[in-house]
Scaffold this motif. Sequence first.
Motif, PDB file in Angstrom:
ATOM      1  N   GLY A  39       0.806  -1.215   0.000  1.00 47.49           N
ATOM      2  CA  GLY A  39       0.000   0.000   0.000  1.00 47.49           C
ATOM      3  C   GLY A  39       0.833   1.256   0.000  1.00 47.49           C
ATOM      4  N   MET A  40       0.825   1.959   1.163  1.00 48.45           N
ATOM      5  CA  MET A  40       1.490   3.256   1.194  1.00 48.45           C
ATOM      6  C   MET A  40       2.523   3.352   2.306  1.00 48.45           C
ATOM      7  N   LYS A  41       2.234   2.804   3.477  1.00 51.00           N
ATOM      8  CA  LYS A  41       3.077   3.057   4.639  1.00 51.00           C
ATOM      9  C   LYS A  41       4.423   2.340   4.571  1.00 51.00           C
ATOM     10  N   GLY A  42       4.472   1.218   3.864  1.00 53.61           N
ATOM     11  CA  GLY A  42       5.730   0.494   3.762  1.00 53.61           C
ATOM     12  C   GLY A  42       5.791  -0.687   4.697  1.00 53.61           C
ATOM     13  N   GLY A  43       6.982  -1.268   4.811  1.00 52.26           N
ATOM     14  CA  GLY A  43       7.173  -2.459   5.621  1.00 52.26           C
ATOM     15  C   GLY A  43       7.484  -2.131   7.066  1.00 52.26           C
TER      16      GLY A  43
ATOM     17  N   ILE B 118     -11.737  -5.896  25.676  1.00 51.81           N
ATOM     18  CA  ILE B 118     -12.871  -5.396  24.909  1.00 51.81           C
ATOM     19  C   ILE B 118     -12.349  -4.379  23.905  1.00 51.81           C
ATOM     20  N   ILE B 119     -12.725  -4.525  22.646  1.00 49.17           N
ATOM     21  CA  ILE B 119     -12.379  -3.534  21.626  1.00 49.17           C
ATOM     22  C   ILE B 119     -13.435  -2.433  21.650  1.00 49.17           C
ATOM     23  N   ALA B 120     -12.982  -1.174  21.730  1.00 46.22           N
ATOM     24  CA  ALA B 120     -13.871  -0.024  21.623  1.00 46.22           C
ATOM     25  C   ALA B 120     -13.602   0.652  20.288  1.00 46.22           C
ATOM     26  N   LEU B 121     -14.523   0.516  19.353  1.00 47.51           N
ATOM     27  CA  LEU B 121     -14.376   1.127  18.033  1.00 47.51           C
ATOM     28  C   LEU B 121     -14.834   2.574  18.101  1.00 47.51           C
ATOM     29  N   THR B 122     -13.954   3.500  17.728  1.00 45.17           N
ATOM     30  CA  THR B 122     -14.279   4.919  17.838  1.00 45.17           C
ATOM     31  C   THR B 122     -14.266   5.590  16.470  1.00 45.17           C
ATOM     32  N   GLY B 123     -15.002   6.700  16.376  1.00 43.35           N
ATOM     33  CA  GLY B 123     -14.996   7.498  15.158  1.00 43.35           C
ATOM     34  C   GLY B 123     -15.283   6.684  13.916  1.00 43.35           C
ATOM     35  N   LYS B 124     -14.473   6.908  12.890  1.00 40.07           N
ATOM     36  CA  LYS B 124     -14.668   6.232  11.609  1.00 40.07           C
ATOM     37  C   LYS B 124     -13.558   5.223  11.300  1.00 40.07           C
ATOM     38  N   VAL B 125     -12.837   4.782  12.345  1.00 38.86           N
ATOM     39  CA  VAL B 125     -11.735   3.852  12.113  1.00 38.86           C
ATOM     40  C   VAL B 125     -12.251   2.571  11.467  1.00 38.86           C
ATOM     41  N   LEU B 126     -11.487   2.059  10.494  1.00 36.90           N
ATOM     42  CA  LEU B 126     -11.883   0.878   9.739  1.00 36.90           C
ATOM     43  C   LEU B 126     -10.917  -0.267  10.008  1.00 36.90           C
ATOM     44  N   THR B 127     -11.432  -1.483  10.070  1.00 31.45           N
ATOM     45  CA  THR B 127     -10.575  -2.644  10.309  1.00 31.45           C
ATOM     46  C   THR B 127     -10.082  -3.293   9.015  1.00 31.45           C
ATOM     47  N   MET B 128     -10.485  -2.742   7.866  1.00 33.10           N
ATOM     48  CA  MET B 128      -9.945  -3.164   6.571  1.00 33.10           C
ATOM     49  C   MET B 128      -9.505  -1.910   5.819  1.00 33.10           C
ATOM     50  N   PRO B 129      -8.199  -1.642   5.744  1.00 34.50           N
ATOM     51  CA  PRO B 129      -7.723  -0.460   5.018  1.00 34.50           C
ATOM     52  C   PRO B 129      -7.959  -0.609   3.519  1.00 34.50           C
TER      53      PRO B 129
ATOM     54  N   ILE C  89     -23.613 -13.329  13.834  1.00 31.62           N
ATOM     55  CA  ILE C  89     -22.283 -13.930  13.755  1.00 31.62           C
ATOM     56  C   ILE C  89     -21.265 -12.797  13.912  1.00 31.62           C
ATOM     57  N   THR C  90     -20.446 -12.846  14.918  1.00 31.67           N
ATOM     58  CA  THR C  90     -19.471 -11.777  15.171  1.00 31.67           C
ATOM     59  C   THR C  90     -18.080 -12.120  14.649  1.00 31.67           C
ATOM     60  N   TRP C  91     -17.892 -13.331  14.154  1.00 28.44           N
ATOM     61  CA  TRP C  91     -16.605 -13.749  13.610  1.00 28.44           C
ATOM     62  C   TRP C  91     -16.612 -13.505  12.105  1.00 28.44           C
ATOM     63  N   HIS C  92     -15.890 -12.493  11.658  1.00 25.87           N
ATOM     64  CA  HIS C  92     -15.849 -12.150  10.240  1.00 25.87           C
ATOM     65  C   HIS C  92     -14.540 -12.610   9.611  1.00 25.87           C
ATOM     66  N   ARG C  93     -14.495 -12.634   8.320  1.00 31.81           N
ATOM     67  CA  ARG C  93     -13.336 -13.146   7.604  1.00 31.81           C
ATOM     68  C   ARG C  93     -12.183 -12.131   7.562  1.00 31.81           C
ATOM     69  N   VAL C  94     -10.965 -12.618   7.235  1.00 25.00           N
ATOM     70  CA  VAL C  94      -9.805 -11.734   7.140  1.00 25.00           C
ATOM     71  C   VAL C  94      -8.985 -12.044   5.891  1.00 25.00           C
ATOM     72  N   LEU C  95      -8.159 -11.078   5.517  1.00 23.05           N
ATOM     73  CA  LEU C  95      -7.224 -11.217   4.408  1.00 23.05           C
ATOM     74  C   LEU C  95      -6.071 -10.253   4.686  1.00 23.05           C
ATOM     75  N   ASP C  96      -4.828 -10.667   4.426  1.00 20.14           N
ATOM     76  CA  ASP C  96      -3.682  -9.800   4.712  1.00 20.14           C
ATOM     77  C   ASP C  96      -3.378  -8.893   3.528  1.00 20.14           C
ATOM     78  N   VAL C  97      -4.432  -8.234   3.039  1.00 20.03           N
ATOM     79  CA  VAL C  97      -4.324  -7.319   1.902  1.00 20.03           C
ATOM     80  C   VAL C  97      -5.248  -6.143   2.176  1.00 20.03           C
ATOM     81  N   ASN C  98      -4.820  -4.945   1.766  1.00 13.64           N
ATOM     82  CA  ASN C  98      -5.711  -3.785   1.862  1.00 13.64           C
ATOM     83  C   ASN C  98      -6.740  -3.869   0.734  1.00 13.64           C
ATOM     84  N   ASP C  99      -7.981  -4.230   1.054  1.00 14.57           N
ATOM     85  CA  ASP C  99      -8.998  -4.434   0.020  1.00 14.57           C
ATOM     86  C   ASP C  99     -10.324  -3.849   0.494  1.00 14.57           C
ATOM     87  N   ARG C 100     -10.557  -2.590   0.176  1.00 12.69           N
ATOM     88  CA  ARG C 100     -11.772  -1.898   0.644  1.00 12.69           C
ATOM     89  C   ARG C 100     -13.051  -2.521   0.107  1.00 12.69           C
TER      90      ARG C 100
END
Length: 557
Positions: free
Chosen positions: A100-104, A523-534, A158-169
């Motif tokens: 993506g953008m930030k690097g390694g 406990i995860i507290a999700l705030t503002g507009k933060v996204l868990t999939m960049p 269902i609270t268990w969602h899928r994951v992928l190690d890629v930025n895929d909006r």
Amino acid sequence: MKSDIEISQHCHMWPIEKIAKKLHLTPDQIEPYGHYKAKVSLPIKDQHTKQKLILMTAINPTPKGEGKTTVAIGLADALNQLHHNAALALREPSIGPVMGMKGGAAGGGYAQVEPMEDINLHFTGDMDALTEAHDTLSALIDAHIHHGNQLNLDPRQITWHRVLDVNDRELRNCVVGLGGRFSGVPRQDSFSITAASELMAILCLSRNLMDMKKRISKIVIGYTFDEKPVTVKDLGATGALTLLLKDAIKPNLVQTLEHTPTFIHGGPFANIAHGCNSILATKAALNTADYTVTEAGFGADLGAEKFMDIVAPRIHKTPDAVVIVASVRALKYNGGMKLADLPKENVQALLKGAANLKQHISSMKRYGKPVVVAINRFAGAPDAGTDHEVQVLKNYITKDLHTHAAVVDVWGQGGKGALDLAKIVAKDCNEQRTFHPLYNQDDDLVTKLNKIVKNCYGGKKVVLSSKAKAQLESLKQNGWDKLPVCVAKTQYSLTDDAHRLGAPKDFLIHVRALEPKLGAGFIIALTGKVLTMPGLPSHPAALNMDIDKNGKITGLF
């Protein structure tokens, strides 16, 4: 100056057995992955009274980041140059930011960990194993529902969602199970990035294989039609998920350009997860070196707070010193300058933005441990700051904020560029200071959140959405409301609004959801507009990368 990858490709690495020998590891304690990487198996001790732990953190960054990992690597190299026997404990990179953008996450310039190419790509397969284990659980959940749903799981809960190690909006929201009754039960689903998986947090917080197995069994995957929680243990999937991670739980051993032993293991993001490498990696370094430098993701408001309040109690060791990385460019950015204007000298913007640094110093000193500021010079960069700006900043830190500071140039000089910092940190590590936790473990969830907002962010209080209020009642009914809290928040601001830079005061933090992560133990507290999939930027770093017929990689930073 050469690029990161050009420096890496011309370095001389030691065989991994030689690095292991520096740590007095025996041959049966390492499992080589080629010539320069290894998995490590060793008994973990909890008593670390003589060993020194240094936590590396930062201010709120520009989109480029502020070189926190690079400075951590340079500091460890500098400590070894001063004959202090130092090791590193760092996080693994995610393919998402790499492409993506930030690097390694292998540092940069002459302060890198090697083999950089491998570390930033598939490394030893930990990320792949976590992704496969996570999505295996998703498949088992859907198969259970398809074949009769004996657990009475509500597909809408269902609270268990899928994951992928890629930025895929595109995968942030999706529908699964389409295609008729032989293709499953249709329901809404979503993808997060692997770094946000609870399995990632579990791997990073587990003491050993059986502790990880116990934690996996506690994962809440969803709720029944009558609102009862359902766990991995209920589904019968604990053993299968654990065996998929049996190798991933072992820390990875590599080296810096200067042959400093480096444990790289686990990669949770600090803006959407707890942001610290595994406790096994940190303990491995503490067990084998006199000084351990570890890094917490993003700013002190994110990774460092989580290290202090979530990780430190689990490793039975608090930092002996905290280093906050700051740069002239980031402080001018926090002072209102546009990114394109940062190469221009502007002392007024610098001092205005320094309020951000002041808040981070205050929040870290609140824990009672010594705090040092590393002014990262970014050798040769047009926005590195003028000599005058650097001196003004150092004077402000030492005279106005009464905090030790050192200018570092590890990108251009490696460990030599952090010798002044290393001398200050080594001295501060010998101070006997009492650790003061930010909150009590038996505080209720809202009290914990308010203490974080007031003492760490400089804000006023939290405000819960109607959804979060309903979830809080559910947490109370299930007896989960006294767990530690992990705040998911933008990394660019002390607030939950990425555009509010500097150091605002008396602001509110808006919590939109509260998610129990029983396996992780918080406990995860999700705030503002933060996204868990960049998502990827308009010109991803991936478009600059290539490989030739001889296997030589270009464009990887």
